[in-house]
Design a protein around this motif. Structure first.
Motif, PDB file in Angstrom:
ATOM      1  N   LEU A 295      11.521   1.694  -1.338  1.00 21.86           N
ATOM      2  CA  LEU A 295      10.646   0.639  -1.848  1.00 21.86           C
ATOM      3  C   LEU A 295      11.371  -0.710  -1.803  1.00 21.86           C
ATOM      4  O   LEU A 295      10.798  -1.732  -1.408  1.00 21.86           O
ATOM      5  N   ALA A 296      12.651  -0.705  -2.187  1.00 21.66           N
ATOM      6  CA  ALA A 296      13.431  -1.944  -2.165  1.00 21.66           C
ATOM      7  C   ALA A 296      13.537  -2.488  -0.740  1.00 21.66           C
ATOM      8  O   ALA A 296      13.475  -3.709  -0.522  1.00 21.66           O
ATOM      9  N   LYS A 297      13.641  -1.585   0.229  1.00 19.18           N
ATOM     10  CA  LYS A 297      13.713  -2.018   1.640  1.00 19.18           C
ATOM     11  C   LYS A 297      12.408  -2.692   2.061  1.00 19.18           C
ATOM     12  O   LYS A 297      12.420  -3.724   2.745  1.00 19.18           O
ATOM     13  N   LEU A 298      11.290  -2.085   1.650  1.00 19.49           N
ATOM     14  CA  LEU A 298       9.980  -2.681   1.996  1.00 19.49           C
ATOM     15  C   LEU A 298       9.863  -4.068   1.365  1.00 19.49           C
ATOM     16  O   LEU A 298       9.358  -5.009   1.976  1.00 19.49           O
ATOM     17  N   GLN A 299      10.340  -4.181   0.129  1.00 14.28           N
ATOM     18  CA  GLN A 299      10.279  -5.480  -0.565  1.00 14.28           C
ATOM     19  C   GLN A 299      11.147  -6.517   0.160  1.00 14.28           C
ATOM     20  O   GLN A 299      10.724  -7.664   0.360  1.00 14.28           O
ATOM     21  N   THR A 300      12.343  -6.109   0.559  1.00 14.75           N
ATOM     22  CA  THR A 300      13.228  -7.042   1.248  1.00 14.75           C
ATOM     23  C   THR A 300      12.609  -7.522   2.558  1.00 14.75           C
ATOM     24  O   THR A 300      12.649  -8.718   2.883  1.00 14.75           O
TER      25      THR A 300
ATOM     26  N   ARG B 299       0.794  -1.231   0.000  1.00 15.95           N
ATOM     27  CA  ARG B 299       0.000   0.000   0.000  1.00 15.95           C
ATOM     28  C   ARG B 299       0.823   1.275   0.000  1.00 15.95           C
ATOM     29  O   ARG B 299       0.364   2.304  -0.488  1.00 15.95           O
ATOM     30  N   GLU B 300       2.011   1.218   0.587  1.00 20.00           N
ATOM     31  CA  GLU B 300       2.809   2.447   0.619  1.00 20.00           C
ATOM     32  C   GLU B 300       3.624   2.503  -0.662  1.00 20.00           C
ATOM     33  O   GLU B 300       4.184   1.509  -1.077  1.00 20.00           O
ATOM     34  N   ALA B 301       3.659   3.658  -1.269  1.00 23.92           N
ATOM     35  CA  ALA B 301       4.412   3.760  -2.515  1.00 23.92           C
ATOM     36  C   ALA B 301       5.455   4.862  -2.371  1.00 23.92           C
ATOM     37  O   ALA B 301       5.298   5.949  -2.924  1.00 23.92           O
ATOM     38  N   PRO B 302       6.544   4.601  -1.634  1.00 26.35           N
ATOM     39  CA  PRO B 302       7.556   5.635  -1.485  1.00 26.35           C
ATOM     40  C   PRO B 302       8.186   5.950  -2.847  1.00 26.35           C
ATOM     41  O   PRO B 302       8.443   5.033  -3.623  1.00 26.35           O
ATOM     42  N   SER B 303       8.384   7.244  -3.135  1.00 24.76           N
ATOM     43  CA  SER B 303       8.949   7.593  -4.444  1.00 24.76           C
ATOM     44  C   SER B 303      10.427   7.193  -4.504  1.00 24.76           C
ATOM     45  O   SER B 303      10.956   6.918  -5.573  1.00 24.76           O
ATOM     46  N   ASP B 304      11.069   7.123  -3.342  1.00 23.38           N
ATOM     47  CA  ASP B 304      12.472   6.734  -3.274  1.00 23.38           C
ATOM     48  C   ASP B 304      12.608   5.224  -3.555  1.00 23.38           C
ATOM     49  O   ASP B 304      12.055   4.401  -2.824  1.00 23.38           O
ATOM     50  N   ALA B 305      13.353   4.886  -4.595  1.00 24.83           N
ATOM     51  CA  ALA B 305      13.483   3.481  -5.006  1.00 24.83           C
ATOM     52  C   ALA B 305      14.133   2.632  -3.905  1.00 24.83           C
ATOM     53  O   ALA B 305      13.773   1.463  -3.725  1.00 24.83           O
ATOM     54  N   ASP B 306      15.080   3.216  -3.167  1.00 23.35           N
ATOM     55  CA  ASP B 306      15.743   2.464  -2.096  1.00 23.35           C
ATOM     56  C   ASP B 306      14.753   2.105  -0.992  1.00 23.35           C
ATOM     57  O   ASP B 306      14.795   1.008  -0.430  1.00 23.35           O
TER      58      ASP B 306
END
Ligand SMILES: N[C@@H](CCC(=O)N[C@@H](CS)C(=O)NCC(=O)O)C(=O)O
Length: 406
Positions: A172-177, A163-170
């Motif tokens: 987002l990658a942290k949330l995915q990890t 649900r959270e869509a941070p514009s910062d790619a890093d």
């Protein structure tokens, strides 16, 4: 392409009912306008109150309510449902339930709330078929996993990634990890006992996770470009989904992918970044699902037509405020859809006033038809209006009619 005359509503309803056991009760003037009949209600002697009353959300979106419904269907417990409008909760409900949340249940008159506690109370009162292992050690392990499903942070971390869509790619990658780490933990948990489930038999643990993993599997590809199903990193989770898919109760209570996708956008305002998942081709062709969709449409046509006239935009096509022709066109296209669901093997399209690309199409009639079908495609919602399989067959039939007729 062969063209045949479209049947009457009465004929359509009769034929549909011969091909599906699914039945709903009508709730005139109420929302939702129909409710599923629990598959075990026939076990109840006539004029007897069901032992369980489930309070759940009107739209059948709530994953916590789905858990309870899943257990009721697995255990074949006859139950009644009271729908609570979450956008306008009645005072008697907020007075009754301390958390004011759904689900809640009355089990032989005793109020229980919190989905996990309702599941455990159902297990205690209706022990067979068992949804916790008999073996005491494994039983304790399963109870522990039920508790952990609420406290291990899986849900929060998963929904944060979704649900959270941070514009910062890093970021987002942290949330995915973080999410993948939690999935790795689930993989390891699934490895502990033989068989595809969390313990050696299907249990409350599976029920605790299924509504959430289902929503994630449907939404992540479209909203995060992330695939849970078919992901080689998670073979056990995929085997678990496959095993769940074998259970009839699961098919009665689950949502379909499109409902889950529409819900995320409407309820949580998340923007999709990818294309919708393709409709399941096997479900789209199943005779019982097509019949269920046709049965729903035929039986509930008056409510559907009123909704389409009011909310789809077809009103604008009424000449001088005269709705007669518009209504006729809506009715015709719904009947055409029901007919296609019942009589077509996926090749033959029903004909009539708009049938076939070469027939003489009255443009207003055709436009009302196209709006009607496009509106309904995203209006229906599973399992509120019909089962997930029927909803898939319904949407696939609409796609076919829209691309073939217009
Ligand atoms: N921990 C609760 C969660 C229930 C819950 O969050 N229900 C939501 C619907 S999905 C609700 O009632 N929302 C209404 C509100 O927040 O007012 C359970 O497991 O039963």
């Amino acid at each position: 392409m062969s063209i045949h005359t479209i049947s009457s509503w009465e004929e359509l309803l009769e034929t549909a009912r011969k091909n599906t056991p699914a039945r709903r009760v009508k709730r005139p003037g109420q929302s939702p306008s129909t409710a599923p009949v629990p598959s075990s209600l026939h076990k109840l002697p006539p004029n007897t109150e069901p032992p369980v009353l489930l309070y759940r959300d009107t739209n059948s979106w709530c994953p916590f309510c789905e858990r309870v419904w899943f257990a009721l269907e697995e255990k074949e417990i006859p139950f009644a449902t009271e729908f609570i409008d979450l956008s306008n909760k009645p005072k008697w409900y907020t007075d009754l339930v301390p958390t004011t949340l759904v689900p809640a249940a009355k089990i032989e008159g005793k109020l229980i709330y919190e989905s996990k506690d309702i599941l455990l109370a159902l297990e205690a009162r209706f022990p067979t078929p068992a949804l916790l292992p008999e073996n005491p050690e494994e039983n304790a392990a399963a109870r522990q996993l039920v508790e952990e499903a609420e406290t291990n942070g899986f849900r929060d971390i998963a929904y944060k990634f979704l649900r959270e869509a941070p514009s910062d790619a890093d970021e987002l990658a942290k949330l995915q990890t973080a999410f993948e780490t939690k999935l790795d933990e689930l993989e390891q948990t699934l490895a502990k006992y033989p068989g595809p489930f969390f313990v050696s038999t299907f249990s409350l643990v599976d029920i605790m996770y299924s509504p959430h993993l289902d929503r994630l599997a449907a939404n992540l590809p479209v909203y995060r470009g992330y695939h849970l199903k078919g992901n080689p990193r998670f073979p056990r989770i995929n085997a678990w989904f496959a095993a769940l898919n074998q259970r009839p109760a699961y098919h009665r209570v689950k949502s379909d992918n499109i409902t889950n996708n529409l819900l995320l956008r409407r309820r949580w305002g998340v923007e999709p970044i990818g294309n919708p998942l393709p409709l399941d081709a096997a479900d789209s062709e199943k005779i019982e699902y097509r019949a269920e969709a046709a049965e729903r449409l035929s039986d509930n046509r008056e409510v559907a037509i009123a909704d389409i006239i009011k909310n789809s935009g077809v009103q604008a096509l009424a000449a001088d405020g005269d709705f007669t022709t518009v209504k006729e066109a809506v009715d015709f296209h719904l009947r055409q859809l029901a007919d296609y669901l019942i009589h077509s093997n996926g090749q033959n399209l029903p004909g009539g006033r708009t049938g076939g690309k070469n027939s003489n199409i009255d443009p207003v009639f055709a436009a009302v038809g196209a709006i009607t079908l496009a509106y309904l495609r995203n209006r229906i919602c599973a399992p509120r209006d019909m089962s997930a399989g029927a909803a898939t067959a319904f949407r696939a039939a609409i796609d076919k009619l829209l691309t073939s007729v217009y």
